[in-house]
Design a protein around this motif. Structure first.
Motif, PDB file in Angstrom:
ATOM      1  N   GLU A  85      18.998 -20.813  10.981  1.00  0.00           N
ATOM      2  CA  GLU A  85      20.238 -20.353  11.584  1.00  0.00           C
ATOM      3  C   GLU A  85      21.189 -19.772  10.542  1.00  0.00           C
ATOM      4  OE1 GLU A  85      20.264 -23.540  15.306  1.00  0.00           O
ATOM      5  OE2 GLU A  85      21.753 -23.665  13.715  1.00  0.00           O
ATOM      6  N   SER A  86      21.105 -20.279   9.325  1.00  0.00           N
ATOM      7  CA  SER A  86      21.972 -19.787   8.263  1.00  0.00           C
ATOM      8  C   SER A  86      21.257 -18.782   7.369  1.00  0.00           C
ATOM      9  CB  SER A  86      22.468 -20.963   7.415  1.00  0.00           C
ATOM     10  OG  SER A  86      21.375 -21.632   6.818  1.00  0.00           O
ATOM     11  N   GLU A  87      19.995 -18.486   7.699  1.00  0.00           N
ATOM     12  CA  GLU A  87      19.227 -17.552   6.910  1.00  0.00           C
ATOM     13  C   GLU A  87      19.383 -16.132   7.430  1.00  0.00           C
ATOM     14  OE1 GLU A  87      15.526 -20.527   5.694  1.00  0.00           O
ATOM     15  OE2 GLU A  87      15.266 -18.977   7.230  1.00  0.00           O
ATOM     16  N   THR A  88      19.192 -15.196   6.537  1.00  0.00           N
ATOM     17  CA  THR A  88      19.180 -13.801   6.950  1.00  0.00           C
ATOM     18  C   THR A  88      17.840 -13.492   7.610  1.00  0.00           C
ATOM     19  OG1 THR A  88      18.234 -13.040   4.867  1.00  0.00           O
ATOM     20  CG2 THR A  88      20.643 -13.217   4.990  1.00  0.00           C
ATOM     21  N   SER A  89      17.753 -12.335   8.237  1.00  0.00           N
ATOM     22  CA  SER A  89      16.493 -11.914   8.849  1.00  0.00           C
ATOM     23  C   SER A  89      15.395 -11.833   7.799  1.00  0.00           C
ATOM     24  CB  SER A  89      16.681 -10.557   9.528  1.00  0.00           C
ATOM     25  OG  SER A  89      15.458 -10.033   9.975  1.00  0.00           O
ATOM     26  N   LEU A  90      15.740 -11.351   6.610  1.00  0.00           N
ATOM     27  CA  LEU A  90      14.782 -11.256   5.508  1.00  0.00           C
ATOM     28  C   LEU A  90      14.233 -12.632   5.161  1.00  0.00           C
ATOM     29  CD1 LEU A  90      13.399  -9.773   3.126  1.00  0.00           C
ATOM     30  CD2 LEU A  90      15.514 -10.130   1.837  1.00  0.00           C
ATOM     31  N   GLU A  91      15.122 -13.621   5.031  1.00  0.00           N
ATOM     32  CA  GLU A  91      14.696 -14.969   4.672  1.00  0.00           C
ATOM     33  C   GLU A  91      13.869 -15.611   5.774  1.00  0.00           C
ATOM     34  OE1 GLU A  91      18.294 -16.294   1.665  1.00  0.00           O
ATOM     35  OE2 GLU A  91      18.617 -16.372   3.822  1.00  0.00           O
ATOM     36  N   SER A  92      14.201 -15.334   7.015  1.00  0.00           N
ATOM     37  CA  SER A  92      13.426 -15.875   8.132  1.00  0.00           C
ATOM     38  C   SER A  92      12.002 -15.341   8.119  1.00  0.00           C
ATOM     39  CB  SER A  92      14.104 -15.527   9.465  1.00  0.00           C
ATOM     40  OG  SER A  92      15.379 -16.114   9.559  1.00  0.00           O
ATOM     41  N   ARG A  93      11.865 -14.040   7.868  1.00  0.00           N
ATOM     42  CA  ARG A  93      10.533 -13.445   7.784  1.00  0.00           C
ATOM     43  C   ARG A  93       9.752 -14.016   6.603  1.00  0.00           C
ATOM     44  NH1 ARG A  93      12.519  -7.768   7.006  1.00  0.00           N
ATOM     45  NH2 ARG A  93      10.368  -7.313   6.407  1.00  0.00           N
ATOM     46  N   LEU A  94      10.464 -14.238   5.500  1.00  0.00           N
ATOM     47  CA  LEU A  94       9.834 -14.819   4.325  1.00  0.00           C
ATOM     48  C   LEU A  94       9.356 -16.238   4.629  1.00  0.00           C
ATOM     49  CD1 LEU A  94       9.087 -14.773   1.326  1.00  0.00           C
ATOM     50  CD2 LEU A  94      11.444 -15.435   0.805  1.00  0.00           C
ATOM     51  N   ARG A  95      10.177 -17.009   5.314  1.00  0.00           N
ATOM     52  CA  ARG A  95       9.818 -18.386   5.663  1.00  0.00           C
ATOM     53  C   ARG A  95       8.551 -18.421   6.513  1.00  0.00           C
ATOM     54  NH1 ARG A  95      11.977 -23.364   6.436  1.00  0.00           N
ATOM     55  NH2 ARG A  95      13.989 -22.747   5.614  1.00  0.00           N
ATOM     56  N   GLU A  96       8.489 -17.556   7.513  1.00  0.00           N
ATOM     57  CA  GLU A  96       7.334 -17.550   8.406  1.00  0.00           C
ATOM     58  C   GLU A  96       6.064 -17.189   7.636  1.00  0.00           C
ATOM     59  OE1 GLU A  96       7.227 -18.663  11.564  1.00  0.00           O
ATOM     60  OE2 GLU A  96       9.266 -19.268  11.032  1.00  0.00           O
ATOM     61  N   GLY A  97       6.174 -16.231   6.749  1.00  0.00           N
ATOM     62  CA  GLY A  97       5.014 -15.867   5.946  1.00  0.00           C
ATOM     63  C   GLY A  97       4.603 -16.980   5.003  1.00  0.00           C
ATOM     64  N   LEU A  98       5.596 -17.658   4.426  1.00  0.00           N
ATOM     65  CA  LEU A  98       5.322 -18.749   3.501  1.00  0.00           C
ATOM     66  C   LEU A  98       4.596 -19.904   4.180  1.00  0.00           C
ATOM     67  CD1 LEU A  98       8.630 -18.858   1.433  1.00  0.00           C
ATOM     68  CD2 LEU A  98       6.341 -18.626   0.485  1.00  0.00           C
ATOM     69  N   LYS A  99       4.923 -20.152   5.444  1.00  0.00           N
ATOM     70  CA  LYS A  99       4.304 -21.267   6.165  1.00  0.00           C
ATOM     71  C   LYS A  99       2.789 -21.131   6.190  1.00  0.00           C
ATOM     72  CE  LYS A  99       8.047 -22.641   9.278  1.00  0.00           C
ATOM     73  NZ  LYS A  99       8.496 -22.720  10.699  1.00  0.00           N
ATOM     74  N   SER A 100       2.324 -19.898   6.341  1.00  0.00           N
ATOM     75  CA  SER A 100       0.884 -19.702   6.428  1.00  0.00           C
ATOM     76  C   SER A 100       0.220 -19.695   5.057  1.00  0.00           C
ATOM     77  CB  SER A 100       0.572 -18.390   7.162  1.00  0.00           C
ATOM     78  OG  SER A 100       1.137 -17.288   6.479  1.00  0.00           O
ATOM     79  N   ILE A 101       0.834 -19.013   4.070  1.00  0.00           N
ATOM     80  CA  ILE A 101       0.157 -18.904   2.779  1.00  0.00           C
ATOM     81  C   ILE A 101       0.340 -20.144   1.911  1.00  0.00           C
ATOM     82  CG2 ILE A 101       0.304 -16.404   2.782  1.00  0.00           C
ATOM     83  CD1 ILE A 101       2.528 -16.540   0.805  1.00  0.00           C
ATOM     84  N   VAL A 102       1.397 -20.922   2.171  1.00  0.00           N
ATOM     85  CA  VAL A 102       1.583 -22.165   1.429  1.00  0.00           C
ATOM     86  C   VAL A 102       0.901 -23.312   2.153  1.00  0.00           C
ATOM     87  CG1 VAL A 102       3.319 -23.755   0.473  1.00  0.00           C
ATOM     88  CG2 VAL A 102       3.731 -21.320   0.436  1.00  0.00           C
ATOM     89  N   SER A 103       0.469 -23.068   3.392  1.00  0.00           N
ATOM     90  CA  SER A 103      -0.172 -24.091   4.225  1.00  0.00           C
ATOM     91  C   SER A 103       0.724 -25.300   4.424  1.00  0.00           C
ATOM     92  CB  SER A 103      -1.517 -24.525   3.602  1.00  0.00           C
ATOM     93  OG  SER A 103      -2.372 -23.421   3.474  1.00  0.00           O
ATOM     94  N   SER A 104       1.955 -25.037   4.790  1.00  0.00           N
ATOM     95  CA  SER A 104       2.918 -26.116   5.017  1.00  0.00           C
ATOM     96  C   SER A 104       3.488 -25.988   6.411  1.00  0.00           C
ATOM     97  CB  SER A 104       4.049 -26.045   3.983  1.00  0.00           C
ATOM     98  OG  SER A 104       5.066 -26.962   4.306  1.00  0.00           O
ATOM     99  N   ASN A 105       3.419 -27.065   7.156  1.00  0.00           N
ATOM    100  CA  ASN A 105       3.980 -27.080   8.507  1.00  0.00           C
ATOM    101  C   ASN A 105       5.344 -27.758   8.535  1.00  0.00           C
ATOM    102  OD1 ASN A 105       1.697 -25.848   9.669  1.00  0.00           O
ATOM    103  ND2 ASN A 105       0.610 -27.812   9.643  1.00  0.00           N
ATOM    104  N   GLN A 106       5.768 -28.258   7.408  1.00  0.00           N
ATOM    105  CA  GLN A 106       7.040 -28.950   7.357  1.00  0.00           C
ATOM    106  C   GLN A 106       8.197 -27.958   7.314  1.00  0.00           C
ATOM    107  OE1 GLN A 106       6.949 -31.605   4.042  1.00  0.00           O
ATOM    108  NE2 GLN A 106       5.220 -32.785   4.807  1.00  0.00           N
TER     109      GLN A 106
END
Length: 222
Positions: free
Chosen positions: A35-56
């Motif tokens: 909610e406090s992230e920019t659109s760029l950071e949100s997209r980065l987060r979603e990508g990180l979830k898959s490549i870092v293999s973290s569901n947390q």
């Protein structure tokens, strides 16, 4: 009567304050950090979830900190993810905010159908090994000199035709075999520490005198 009014106002004030605090606390605990992230950071987060293999639901700094950038395969995958999903301006913003102080020693971009060296690579000042083998790269940018710590550089199996300037004072190994070079000389005066040079499978007709400047050279494949 005055006392009763005072207690009533105090009671109302406490209820309003507690209600607001409870609402704020609930919002902070149940709302996602996006909610406090920019659109760029949100997209980065979603990508990180898959490549870092973290569901947390970790913050971006924690997710990046847990990523193994000293692992060549993982570091390369992450940078390819940035290149594929973000504009260069966005890549630069992400790099400066989250990766600037991280040691990334090696990148392997071999067989990626690249036509040029990705600009974001030139920002990785800690880079010591760069593999760009088997792509469609035709030129080497002068900005390659920004990689002041680079020691091994593999450009084999590309489509480089023009003589290039490679100002990399720490370079120990350079492979430009299987390209389309007809001459080479401009880069030799800039790489005094070079120990291994592979220029085989080009169309070079003679060795330039600059080769004799390479006092540390131990292996020459031509």
């Amino acid at each position: 009567m005055k006392t009763n009014i005072s207690y009533f106002l105090f009671f109302m004030a406490m209820n309003c304050s507690n209600g607001q605090f409870a609402a704020d606390t609930q919002g902070a605990s149940s709302g996602s950090s996006s909610e406090s992230e920019t659109s760029l950071e949100s997209r980065l987060r979603e990508g990180l979830k898959s490549i870092v293999s973290s569901n947390q639901s970790q913050d971006i700094e924690t997710m990046i900190a847990s990523y193994e950038f000293n692992n060549q395969k993982k570091a390369s995958s992450f940078l390819l993810f940035l290149i594929s999903n973000f504009s260069y301006e966005e890549q630069l913003e992400i790099f400066n905010k989250y990766l600037l102080k991280i040691d990334i020693p090696s990148i392997d971009f071999s067989s990626q159908q690249l036509t040029e060296i990705p600009k974001i690579v030139l920002q990785v000042k800690t880079l010591r090994n760069l593999n760009l083998k088997n792509n469609n790269i035709t030129t080497i940018p002068a900005d390659i000199s920004l990689l002041t710590n680079l020691k091994t550089f593999n450009l084999s199996y590309n489509k480089i035709e023009e003589d290039m300037v490679i100002n990399l004072p720490q370079l120990h190994s350079l492979d430009v075999s299987h390209n389309k070079l007809t001459v080479f000389s401009l880069f030799l005066e800039k790489i005094k520490k070079l120990q291994s040079l592979n220029i085989s499978y080009n169309t070079i007709e003679e060795l330039p005198v600059e080769v004799t400047y390479l006092e540390c050279l131990r292996t020459l494949r031509a």
